[in-house]
Structures are given as C-alpha cells and as structure tokens.
Design a protein around this motif. Structure first.
Motif, PDB file in Angstrom:
ATOM      1  N   UNK A  25       3.566 -18.721  -6.055  1.00  0.00           N
ATOM      2  CA  UNK A  25       4.141 -18.307  -7.415  1.00  0.00           C
ATOM      3  C   UNK A  25       5.578 -17.889  -7.179  1.00  0.00           C
ATOM      4  N   UNK A  26       6.531 -18.712  -7.729  1.00  0.00           N
ATOM      5  CA  UNK A  26       7.874 -18.391  -7.418  1.00  0.00           C
ATOM      6  C   UNK A  26       8.193 -18.243  -5.912  1.00  0.00           C
ATOM      7  N   UNK A  27       7.788 -19.122  -5.324  1.00  0.00           N
ATOM      8  CA  UNK A  27       7.895 -19.038  -3.748  1.00  0.00           C
ATOM      9  C   UNK A  27       7.085 -17.966  -2.984  1.00  0.00           C
ATOM     10  N   UNK A  28       6.149 -17.238  -3.662  1.00  0.00           N
ATOM     11  CA  UNK A  28       5.714 -16.050  -2.766  1.00  0.00           C
ATOM     12  C   UNK A  28       3.959 -16.369  -2.791  1.00  0.00           C
ATOM     13  N   UNK A  29       3.547 -15.949  -1.717  1.00  0.00           N
ATOM     14  CA  UNK A  29       1.876 -16.249  -1.613  1.00  0.00           C
ATOM     15  C   UNK A  29       1.324 -14.942  -1.739  1.00  0.00           C
ATOM     16  N   UNK A  30       0.667 -15.020  -2.882  1.00  0.00           N
ATOM     17  CA  UNK A  30      -0.252 -13.768  -3.306  1.00  0.00           C
ATOM     18  C   UNK A  30      -1.825 -14.022  -2.826  1.00  0.00           C
ATOM     19  N   UNK A  31      -2.161 -15.187  -2.227  1.00  0.00           N
ATOM     20  CA  UNK A  31      -3.702 -15.349  -1.728  1.00  0.00           C
ATOM     21  C   UNK A  31      -3.529 -16.388  -0.911  1.00  0.00           C
ATOM     22  N   UNK A  32      -4.523 -16.637  -0.049  1.00  0.00           N
ATOM     23  CA  UNK A  32      -4.557 -17.751   0.868  1.00  0.00           C
ATOM     24  C   UNK A  32      -5.743 -18.496   0.448  1.00  0.00           C
ATOM     25  N   UNK A  33      -5.495 -19.680   0.232  1.00  0.00           N
ATOM     26  CA  UNK A  33      -6.426 -20.789  -0.197  1.00  0.00           C
ATOM     27  C   UNK A  33      -7.462 -21.094   0.997  1.00  0.00           C
ATOM     28  N   UNK A  34      -8.671 -21.537   0.658  1.00  0.00           N
ATOM     29  CA  UNK A  34      -9.615 -22.003   1.579  1.00  0.00           C
ATOM     30  C   UNK A  34      -9.374 -23.514   1.771  1.00  0.00           C
ATOM     31  N   UNK A  35      -9.250 -24.026   2.909  1.00  0.00           N
ATOM     32  CA  UNK A  35      -8.766 -25.411   3.262  1.00  0.00           C
ATOM     33  C   UNK A  35     -10.150 -26.175   3.000  1.00  0.00           C
ATOM     34  N   UNK A  36     -10.347 -26.681   1.790  1.00  0.00           N
ATOM     35  CA  UNK A  36     -11.254 -27.363   1.301  1.00  0.00           C
ATOM     36  C   UNK A  36     -11.038 -28.745   1.210  1.00  0.00           C
ATOM     37  N   UNK A  37      -9.663 -29.413   1.427  1.00  0.00           N
ATOM     38  CA  UNK A  37      -9.472 -30.633   1.535  1.00  0.00           C
ATOM     39  C   UNK A  37      -9.657 -31.290   0.098  1.00  0.00           C
ATOM     40  N   UNK A  38      -9.595 -30.561  -0.886  1.00  0.00           N
ATOM     41  CA  UNK A  38     -10.081 -31.060  -2.329  1.00  0.00           C
ATOM     42  C   UNK A  38      -9.150 -31.796  -2.930  1.00  0.00           C
ATOM     43  N   UNK A  86     -14.032 -34.406   8.120  1.00  0.00           N
ATOM     44  CA  UNK A  86     -12.900 -34.842   8.820  1.00  0.00           C
ATOM     45  C   UNK A  86     -12.277 -36.207   7.867  1.00  0.00           C
ATOM     46  N   UNK A  87     -13.189 -36.843   7.321  1.00  0.00           N
ATOM     47  CA  UNK A  87     -12.757 -37.891   6.494  1.00  0.00           C
ATOM     48  C   UNK A  87     -11.984 -37.305   5.185  1.00  0.00           C
ATOM     49  N   UNK A  88     -12.690 -36.298   4.750  1.00  0.00           N
ATOM     50  CA  UNK A  88     -11.806 -35.451   3.577  1.00  0.00           C
ATOM     51  C   UNK A  88     -10.477 -35.181   4.017  1.00  0.00           C
ATOM     52  N   UNK A  89     -10.219 -34.676   5.313  1.00  0.00           N
ATOM     53  CA  UNK A  89      -8.968 -34.061   5.656  1.00  0.00           C
ATOM     54  C   UNK A  89      -7.822 -35.434   5.506  1.00  0.00           C
TER      55      UNK A  89
END
Length: 508
Positions: free
Chosen positions: A146-159, A413-416
């Motif tokens: 948000x405005x170049x700042x990270x306030x949370x780390x997302x789960x790598x769900x390959x969504x 792996x396919x999702x990634x």
C-alpha cells in the motif's frame, strides 16, 4: 465459494562479528549484557480455526523446534471462523499487543493498514526474512503493498482467477465431444442439446446469472458492484450492464433456461462447489459448470468433491488481482514489542517445511501418516489436531497435502507455473473505496443483487428485464458510481507512476 485448500531474537552486544551472527543465532543463546541465557520470547499468533484437543501437544513440539532455530516460542490462539473478525476488532479497540495475526483483503486488511493497526514490515523483511525474500515471487509483496509499503505478508497460494467452463470428462468422452473446439460460450450449445436428449437424469449446465454477467467484463473493481474494467486490458471503467456483450450473455442464459439446459431448481447454492459440498444433489451428474471465478486448482477440487474428472475450458485467460494476492496474509500488530521475531517466524513459514508440517498437520505418526502411494501426500489420523489447511500459512507448496485438499499431488507445482505466467491486473494494488459515493453505491448494488436473485429463481426475458434494470440503475446514480471509480483508478495510476519514478531514482 471457492473450496479452499483447508487445507517467527537474538541480539548480541559487542563487536562486528557478533552483529553478523545476530540474524541467525537463537535469542536464548546470549543476552544483551554479560552473556546470560534468556528465556525465549513468546509471540501470540491469532488465526481463524477451531481449537483442537491436542493443540497444547502440537504447540509444545512447534516451540521445541522454534527454540532451537531462532529462540522464539508461539502461543497459538485459534478462534472459530464466525467470531474471528469480531475478536480481532475487539482486541484492536482494547489496545491488545497482538504479535502475529491472520488477515486478508476480505478481512479488513486495507482498513487496518489505514488506521495504523498493522506494523510496516518493509524495513524488516530483507534483514529478518532473507530466505523468504530469495524464493518468493516479488509480485506477492509488490502487489500487496500500500503506497509502496508492506503491512502484511501474503500466503504463497499461486492464486489466479479465470472465467470459463468445467466439463465433466466422463460425459464428454462418452459422446466424443470436441472440448478443444469450445472457443466461446455459444459453442457449448450443441453439446448441451445432446446431454438434454440422452441423459435424462443429468443437469446439462450449472450456471448462475452472475457467472454469465462475469463474462461481460475483464475485472470487477468491487464485488456485486457495476463499473468494471472491460476486455482489452485497458483502464477505462464502464457499466458492463450497458454493453452489447451483457445483452448477448443474458439472452443466452434465458434461452438456455427455456430449453431446459439450465434448471433453476437445481441451482439453489451460490456455486457448484457449494452444491457439491453441502447438498445431496452432489450425486446428481452435471455435464458443464460455468464459472467466473475459477482458480488453477478448481478442477482438482471438484474431482475430490464429486469423484469425477473435470476438464478446463478457459474463455478468459488467468488473471491475478488484489483478491488473489490478499486471500490469506500474516500481519504484525503495530503494538507488538517483538516485530523482528515475528518476521523471523514469517520467514520460516515461507521457507521451512518442518515448521509448516507441524503447524498445518501436527505430529507425524500421531496426527497423520504418509501416503505410501503418493509422495508428499498424507492421511490424517483421528481428530486430535486440525487447522483450516495449508492455504492459510506461508508457502503451501512446501508442506504435505491430503486428498481432501489436493487430489493431484503435483497441483501446487503446476499452479506456480500458471501463476508465474498469468496476466497481472493493470490496477493491482488499488483498493476501491465506496465511501465517497456510499448512498449511490448501496442503491445500485442492491438493484443488481435483487435482479440476479430474481433471474436465478425465475428467469425473465432480458429484452424487457434489462432495460428496466438500466432505468433503475440510472435513477439510483450509476453514472456517479462509474465516474468515482474512474477517478480512483486514474488517481491510483498517477500515484503508482510517481512511486515508480522515485524508486528508480533511488536505485541509481
């Protein structure tokens, strides 16, 4: 609803050598003065889920491992899904110093960031999460900033999200249908005709009106709200309900209901996934499912739920949006006194299989056993320990999976691969704010919701129903809603360009 796969200090005083060790040595090894041993820092970790009978046993195993790795302990605090959001809000209002807690785009992430509830993790990630930073696709952090700042780390769900059809492979093979020949929705009609005539107990198509509407636009900027980006990849906001594509799609929906290809009485649930999970109708065979929000693993999920194989027909290419990237995240409270330690835990959740396996599944041999026939797959034992699944924490691709959350052990792996190549929304990072035009937004959203509910229950000819809807939308102020969405898109793109210029200047 999409099925989801239900599936963190050491500081040393002294010379430079000790400072270099600080990023990796456990906090319990040395104290800041005199080399005295310290008790591990205990971090609270809040997330939605059900408290398990063996939670204390698993927590002890997690903390034994964490103490050895980074000198930190976790106090796990799961709260049931129905009360989790309210619990977090109450704790925030009371000024409780939570350390780690689960959040998401659909769980007030942007609102919490705006009111300084979340710690700015930007300056901490490179130092305290180096393993994660080396392996994570940069898009996860860039796209959720948000405005170049990270306030949370997302789960790598390959969504990713795509729009199109899921075809029952058994029925397609039985009638030798050319699934590869389906390039547009109307190409499905001859197949629906055959299924209707020859499979009396089967439903030719499960297709909600909202899924037909979804094919008319490229990306909605807010759920259940007209005013979308249109096909072509541009950033112009338009009223999709006034487009020729919408008229054609609604006409097709109505025609297929009159021919019995779509049976409203068999579509009581919001999605086919809901139906297969919660309805006895799951045993009723369906030939095709229309969806405007499929993920890379939807076909695998449906195979698990129905026992049948499903083929994907993508009518729009996979797209990555805010909704995909912010579906599951870990934040650190701005009141936490141990933010550095919390980020260390986040680092391990994205890089350490041992920790993920413990948190997601419990203790090997007690709460799960390996599936000898499928490497990487496990079978749960009893009900002593359970979370909502690997989708919630860190990098799910590292941990074990069960047949309930991944019928295909190679799906992650396919999702990634799909995620890495998917198109990126031109407004990734934009969070639409309906507040400036709240009254009109509420009015038009209510009209669309009622229109869709009526069309799902008792389909009407859109030749007469759509003009009436357009007139009501005009009276409710849809022009103002569209204009405000365009204003926010333009302002976001201008700010995004300024930020990119600034970052480029700093890098030189």
């Amino acid at each position: 609803m999409n099925i989801k796969l239900r599936s963190c200090k050491s500081r040393f005083a002294g010379g430079m050598a000790l400072l270099l060790l600080a990023s990796s040595a456990p906090a319990a090894v040395n104290a800041a003065s005199g080399g005295q041993a310290q008790a591990p820092v205990t971090l609270t970790m809040y997330y939605p889920g059900t408290e398990s009978p063996d939670e204390a046993v698993v927590e002890e195993a997690i903390n034994h491992y964490l103490n050895m790795k980074i000198g930190v302990s976790l106090d796990l605090r799961p709260y049931d899904w129905a009360n989790y959001n309210n619990k977090i809000k109450v704790m925030i209002a009371a000024g409780e110093p939570m350390d780690l807690f689960f959040t998401a785009g659909w769980l007030n992430f942007k609102q919490f960031a705006d009111i300084n509830v979340l710690r700015d993790l930007t300056p901490l990630l490179a130092r305290y999460a180096p393993d994660m930073m080396k392996t994570m696709n940069p898009l996860y952090l860039k796209g959720t900033a948000i405005n170049g700042r990270n306030y949370a780390v997302p789960t790598q769900m390959n969504n990713v999200t795509w729009k199109g059809l899921l075809i029952n492979k058994q029925l397609a093979d039985k009638y030798h249908f050319d699934i590869a020949g389906i390039k547009k929705l109307s190409d499905l009609e001859p197949m629906l005709k055959v299924i209707k005539a020859k499979e009396s107990k089967a439903t030719p198509l499960f297709g909600k009106i909202a899924d037909f509407e979804g094919l008319a636009s490229y990306q909605k900027l807010a759920p259940d709200s007209p005013g979308s980006l249109m096909p072509g990849g541009g950033t112009k906001v338009a009223n999709e309900f006034a487009s020729p594509a919408m008229s054609s799609l609604l006409a097709q929906y109505y025609r297929w209901t009159t021919k019995g290809y779509i049976v409203p009485s068999r579509q009581a649930f919001n999605s086919f996934q809901d139906q297969t999970l919660f309805s006895s109708q799951a045993s009723v065979q369906t030939f095709a499912v229309l969806t405007s929000s499929a993920n890379y693993d939807t076909a695998s999920q449906l195979q698990t739920a129905t026992g049948q194989s499903w083929l994907e027909v993508r009518l729009q290419a996979p797209l990555i949006t805010n909704e995909n990237l912010t579906a599951g995240m870990l934040s650190v409270s701005s009141l936490s006194k141990h933010a550095e330690d919390a980020v260390r835990v986040i680092n391990l959740l994205h890089a350490n299989k041992k920790l993920l396996d413990l948190l997601d599944w419990g203790i090997a041999g007690t709460h799960y056993r390996a599936d000898a026939g499928s490497p990487g797959m496990i079978t749960p034992i009893g009900k002593g320990y359970a979370t909502s699944g690997p989708w919630m924490f860190g990098n799910p691709g590292l941990t074990y999976h069960t047949k309930a959350d991944a019928a295909d052990p190679n799906i992650w792996a396919r999702g990634k691969k799909i995620f890495d190549k998917a198109a990126l929304s031109p407004v990734i990072g934009l969070y639409y704010d309906p507040a400036p035009n709240a009254e009109s937004n509420q009015a038009v959203n209510s009209l669309i919701s009622n229109f869709n509910a009526n069309m799902d229950r008792a389909p009407q000819d859109p030749a007469t129903a759509l003009p009436k809807l357009q007139s009501r939308l005009k009276q409710a102020g849809i022009a103002g809603v569209i204009a405000d969405k365009q204003r926010q898109v333009d302002a976001y793109l201008t700010e995004k360009h300024k930020l990119a210029v600034q970052q480029q200047a700093l890098a030189q």
